[in-house]
Design a protein around this motif. Structure first.
Motif, mmCIF file in Angstrom:
data_model
loop_
_atom_site.group_PDB
_atom_site.id
_atom_site.type_symbol
_atom_site.label_atom_id
_atom_site.label_comp_id
_atom_site.label_asym_id
_atom_site.label_seq_id
_atom_site.Cartn_x
_atom_site.Cartn_y
_atom_site.Cartn_z
ATOM 1 N N ILE A 51 9.904 -0.075 -2.077
ATOM 2 C CA ILE A 51 9.354 1.265 -2.783
ATOM 3 C C ILE A 51 10.487 1.985 -3.498
ATOM 4 C CG2 ILE A 51 9.283 2.476 -0.586
ATOM 5 C CD1 ILE A 51 6.430 3.511 -1.670
ATOM 6 N N GLY A 52 10.158 2.354 -4.571
ATOM 7 C CA GLY A 52 11.165 3.225 -5.451
ATOM 8 C C GLY A 52 10.836 4.342 -5.645
ATOM 9 N N VAL A 53 11.188 5.024 -6.629
ATOM 10 C CA VAL A 53 10.973 6.365 -6.983
ATOM 11 C C VAL A 53 10.416 6.433 -8.640
ATOM 12 C CG1 VAL A 53 11.958 8.600 -7.051
ATOM 13 C CG2 VAL A 53 12.741 7.392 -5.389
ATOM 14 N N PRO A 54 9.375 6.874 -8.788
ATOM 15 C CA PRO A 54 8.146 7.351 -7.765
ATOM 16 C C PRO A 54 7.702 6.230 -6.990
ATOM 17 C CG PRO A 54 7.326 7.281 -9.903
ATOM 18 C CD PRO A 54 8.604 6.857 -9.961
ATOM 19 N N ASP A 55 6.784 6.660 -6.189
ATOM 20 C CA ASP A 55 6.324 5.548 -5.094
ATOM 21 C C ASP A 55 5.294 4.527 -5.901
ATOM 22 O OD1 ASP A 55 5.433 7.754 -2.346
ATOM 23 O OD2 ASP A 55 7.321 7.111 -3.214
ATOM 24 N N SER A 56 4.748 4.614 -6.990
ATOM 25 C CA SER A 56 4.108 3.556 -7.608
ATOM 26 C C SER A 56 5.101 2.476 -7.953
ATOM 27 C CB SER A 56 3.619 4.304 -9.068
ATOM 28 O OG SER A 56 4.613 4.700 -9.684
ATOM 29 N N ASN A 57 6.350 2.723 -7.833
ATOM 30 C CA ASN A 57 7.489 1.518 -8.055
ATOM 31 C C ASN A 57 7.374 0.682 -6.921
ATOM 32 O OD1 ASN A 57 9.412 -0.002 -9.241
ATOM 33 N ND2 ASN A 57 10.945 1.660 -9.092
ATOM 34 N N THR A 58 6.678 -0.243 -6.818
ATOM 35 C CA THR A 58 6.963 -1.190 -5.493
ATOM 36 C C THR A 58 6.970 -2.529 -6.279
ATOM 37 O OG1 THR A 58 4.414 -1.534 -5.711
ATOM 38 C CG2 THR A 58 5.443 0.391 -4.327
ATOM 39 N N ASN A 59 7.498 -3.348 -5.271
ATOM 40 C CA ASN A 59 7.769 -4.784 -5.451
ATOM 41 C C ASN A 59 7.409 -5.526 -4.112
ATOM 42 O OD1 ASN A 59 8.720 -6.981 -6.744
ATOM 43 N ND2 ASN A 59 10.636 -6.203 -7.161
ATOM 44 N N TYR A 60 7.091 -6.765 -4.195
ATOM 45 C CA TYR A 60 6.872 -7.378 -2.753
ATOM 46 C C TYR A 60 7.151 -8.959 -3.261
ATOM 47 C CZ TYR A 60 3.602 -3.878 -1.616
ATOM 48 O OH TYR A 60 3.026 -2.436 -1.235
ATOM 49 N N GLY A 61 7.454 -9.492 -2.147
ATOM 50 C CA GLY A 61 7.789 -10.926 -2.034
ATOM 51 C C GLY A 61 6.536 -11.902 -2.318
ATOM 52 N N ASP A 62 6.672 -13.008 -3.050
ATOM 53 C CA ASP A 62 5.640 -13.577 -3.249
ATOM 54 C C ASP A 62 4.698 -14.199 -1.985
ATOM 55 O OD1 ASP A 62 6.949 -15.707 -5.969
ATOM 56 O OD2 ASP A 62 6.142 -13.728 -6.048
ATOM 57 N N SER A 63 5.596 -14.351 -0.944
ATOM 58 C CA SER A 63 4.780 -14.765 0.353
ATOM 59 C C SER A 63 3.861 -13.585 0.943
ATOM 60 C CB SER A 63 5.709 -15.411 1.173
ATOM 61 O OG SER A 63 6.764 -14.396 1.789
ATOM 62 N N VAL A 64 4.009 -12.546 0.675
ATOM 63 C CA VAL A 64 3.163 -11.394 1.238
ATOM 64 C C VAL A 64 2.551 -10.596 0.454
ATOM 65 C CG1 VAL A 64 5.303 -11.402 2.844
ATOM 66 C CG2 VAL A 64 5.249 -9.421 0.909
ATOM 67 N N LYS A 65 2.551 -10.921 -1.030
ATOM 68 C CA LYS A 65 1.485 -10.072 -1.853
ATOM 69 C C LYS A 65 0.088 -10.463 -1.528
ATOM 70 C CE LYS A 65 4.630 -10.443 -6.201
ATOM 71 N NZ LYS A 65 4.666 -10.992 -7.349
ATOM 72 N N GLY A 66 -0.620 -9.234 -1.556
ATOM 73 C CA GLY A 66 -2.060 -9.035 -1.179
ATOM 74 C C GLY A 66 -2.329 -9.149 0.344
ATOM 75 N N ARG A 67 -0.990 -9.176 1.162
ATOM 76 C CA ARG A 67 -1.396 -8.897 2.604
ATOM 77 C C ARG A 67 -0.466 -7.557 3.117
ATOM 78 N NH1 ARG A 67 0.391 -12.956 5.837
ATOM 79 N NH2 ARG A 67 2.296 -13.472 4.420
ATOM 80 N N PHE A 68 0.670 -7.452 2.535
ATOM 81 C CA PHE A 68 1.418 -6.236 3.014
ATOM 82 C C PHE A 68 1.408 -5.148 2.121
ATOM 83 C CE2 PHE A 68 4.643 -9.235 5.689
ATOM 84 C CZ PHE A 68 3.644 -9.537 6.275
ATOM 85 N N THR A 69 1.911 -4.057 2.623
ATOM 86 C CA THR A 69 1.486 -2.702 1.698
ATOM 87 C C THR A 69 2.872 -2.069 2.328
ATOM 88 O OG1 THR A 69 -0.509 -2.746 1.347
ATOM 89 C CG2 THR A 69 0.580 -0.991 0.910
ATOM 90 N N ILE A 70 3.417 -1.506 1.332
ATOM 91 C CA ILE A 70 4.678 -0.597 1.881
ATOM 92 C C ILE A 70 4.376 0.719 1.233
ATOM 93 C CG2 ILE A 70 6.110 -1.038 -0.555
ATOM 94 C CD1 ILE A 70 8.786 -0.969 1.401
#
Length: 124
Positions: A51-70
């Motif tokens: 999670i970057g700045v601002p918080d809308s800047n997020t990135n996820y690994g392919d294996s967790v997309k849709g299941r994990f939230t930072i």
């Protein structure tokens, strides 16, 4: 010295949820990208989420997309990883990391500070 302390790991069953926390100290929290990585036995450490700045800047690994939230709480200087629909493949030591900047990068070598890790074990 920046300190990152993870908590919330444990033993759960497949399909369960778990929330990890990482409390940061001695850090200007709003100036740092916060990331989660994990390392399973016998495997290399892999990127989970950032999670970057601002918080809308997020990135996820392919294996967790849709299941994990930072997410993060600036008042508590804490970053969270909400993990849902856990699978046995999610079993690993989860590490919190921080880097000065704004982009939620998945590149491990760009992170400056690391926590000690918290174990997550998912039984099938």
């Amino acid at each position: 010295q920046v300190q990152l302390v993870e908590s919330g790991g444990g033993l759960v069953q497949a399909g369960d949820s778990l929330r990890l926390s990482c409390a940061a100290s001695r850090i200007t929290f709003s100036s740092y990208v916060m990331g989660w990585f994990r390392q399973a036995p016998g495997k290399e450490r892999e990127f989970v989420a950032a999670i970057g700045v601002p918080d809308s800047n997020t990135n996820y690994g392919d294996s967790v997309k849709g299941r994990f939230t930072i997410s993060r709480d600036y008042d508590k200087k804490t970053v969270y990883l909400q993990m849902n629909v856990l699978k046995s493949d999610d079993t690993a030591v989860y590490y919190c990391a921080a880097r000065l900047g704004s982009q939620a990068t998945m590149t491990e070598r760009l992170y400056d500070y690391w926590g000690q890790g918290t174990q997550v074990t998912v039984s099938s």
